[in-house]
Design a protein around this motif. Structure first.
Motif, PDB file in Angstrom:
ATOM      1  N   TRP A 121      -6.404   8.273   5.750  1.00 53.07           N
ATOM      2  CA  TRP A 121      -7.174   8.775   5.488  1.00 53.07           C
ATOM      3  C   TRP A 121      -7.200   9.105   3.950  1.00 53.07           C
ATOM      4  CZ3 TRP A 121     -12.141   8.105   8.146  1.00 53.07           C
ATOM      5  CH2 TRP A 121     -13.031   8.858   7.635  1.00 53.07           C
TER       6      TRP A 121
ATOM      7  N   LEU B 281     -10.431   9.813  13.647  1.00 51.71           N
ATOM      8  CA  LEU B 281     -11.403   9.753  12.252  1.00 51.71           C
ATOM      9  C   LEU B 281     -12.709  10.386  12.057  1.00 51.71           C
ATOM     10  CD1 LEU B 281     -11.155   5.993  12.967  1.00 51.71           C
ATOM     11  CD2 LEU B 281     -10.467   7.133  10.899  1.00 51.71           C
TER      12      LEU B 281
ATOM     13  N   THR C 187      -4.264   9.492   9.832  1.00 52.24           N
ATOM     14  CA  THR C 187      -4.722  11.591   8.750  1.00 52.24           C
ATOM     15  C   THR C 187      -4.107  11.476   7.834  1.00 52.24           C
ATOM     16  OG1 THR C 187      -5.214  12.794  10.779  1.00 52.24           O
ATOM     17  CG2 THR C 187      -4.625  13.390   8.603  1.00 52.24           C
TER      18      THR C 187
ATOM     19  N   ARG D 116     -11.593  14.394  10.428  1.00 51.67           N
ATOM     20  CA  ARG D 116     -11.575  13.352   9.350  1.00 51.67           C
ATOM     21  C   ARG D 116     -13.023  13.621   8.671  1.00 51.67           C
ATOM     22  NH1 ARG D 116      -7.469  15.678   6.628  1.00 51.67           N
ATOM     23  NH2 ARG D 116      -9.066  14.532   4.708  1.00 51.67           N
TER      24      ARG D 116
ATOM     25  N   GLN E  28      -9.114   8.663   0.692  1.00 50.26           N
ATOM     26  CA  GLN E  28     -10.307   9.203   0.547  1.00 50.26           C
ATOM     27  C   GLN E  28      -9.958  10.157  -0.506  1.00 50.26           C
ATOM     28  OE1 GLN E  28     -11.825  12.921   3.118  1.00 50.26           O
ATOM     29  NE2 GLN E  28     -10.959  13.748   2.083  1.00 50.26           N
TER      30      GLN E  28
END
Length: 248
Positions: free
Chosen positions: A230, A45, A227, A48, A234
């Motif tokens: 996320w 996290l 990943t 990222r 995103q």
């Protein structure tokens, strides 16, 4: 040849081990043997979050390329018999818009060292001459240093490893399928990248992470799972902020 035998890389690996082991120690009272797994999630996290500006640049580049699609199609029509002139004109067009056909690859390249370090940390029984205590940690009973392929090929068989690995791979496959369906590339007429074969290849690339996760230690697979999840969220958020025109 062991590249981590070189002093700078050995120091880097030992520093990464110390940081991850320290974070695991802080989390141990909360989650016990799964402390290292939670530490990997937190590290993911953080990485990222640091790459959010890069993600914004990637979204802007996708928007620019989508707006350039009509002009690229015109260049394809005008210079389809002269590939060298076509390539030159396309590069000039990208340069004039301060973008590149390869814009957006930085997030993948930036994370490669992190995955490599995690892979190494959960593969070695010793780090800088001392025992690797991270290998004593697990996720729901599945050792973080075991890969699905290694367990199936060399044993011993462990049901928790099978179930956790398949669970992570299933998440990656679902995320890859959603990403493939939602973020289809903008086609350019007569472009080799828009041919049916190339589009199939590009679609298959979405699933490459899940294939890679079969061969790496569970800790690295956990990093990859967080990943890709996320990245999907995103991209959805940034697509709303930087929308691209829908091709006719």
């Amino acid at each position: 040849m062991d590249i981590f035998a070189f002093p700078p890389l050995a120091w880097l690996l030992d520093a990464a081990y110390g940081a991850l082991a320290g974070l695991s120690g802080l989390l141990d009272p909360l989650v016990g043997a799964s402390a290292a797994a939670l530490a990997v999630v937190l590290v993911t996290l953080v990485v990222r979050a640091l790459l959010i500006p890069v993600g914004i640049s990637q979204a802007k580049a996708e928007q620019t390329r989508a707006h350039l699609a009509p002009r690229l199609r015109e260049l394809q029509r005008r210079h389809k018999k002269n590939p060298e002139r076509l390539q030159k004109e396309m590069l000039e067009l990208y340069r004039s818009e301060n973008t590149s056909p390869f814009a957006g690859m930085l997030p993948v390249l930036a994370q490669a060292p992190v995955v490599g370090i995690l892979y190494t940390l959960f593969l070695r029984p010793e780090i800088a001459g001392h025992p690797n205590e991270l290998l004593a940690h697990d996720l729901f009973g599945a050792p973080l240093g075991t890969s699905l392929v290694h367990m199936l090929a060399a044993g011993p068989f462990q049901l928790p490893t099978l179930l956790v690995s398949l669970g992570l791979i299933a998440i990656m496959l679902v995320v890859a399928d959603i990403t493939r369906r939602v973020f289809r590339p903008t086609p350019v007429d007569d472009s080799p990248l828009s041919s049916p074969g190339m589009l199939r290849v590009m679609s298959a690339l979405h699933y490459l992470t899940a294939v890679f996760a079969v061969f790496v230690p569970l800790a690295a697979g956990l990093y990859l799972t967080v990943t890709v999840a996320w990245t999907l969220v995103q991209r959805v958020v940034l697509r709303r902020r930087y929308p691209v025109p829908v091709p006719a």
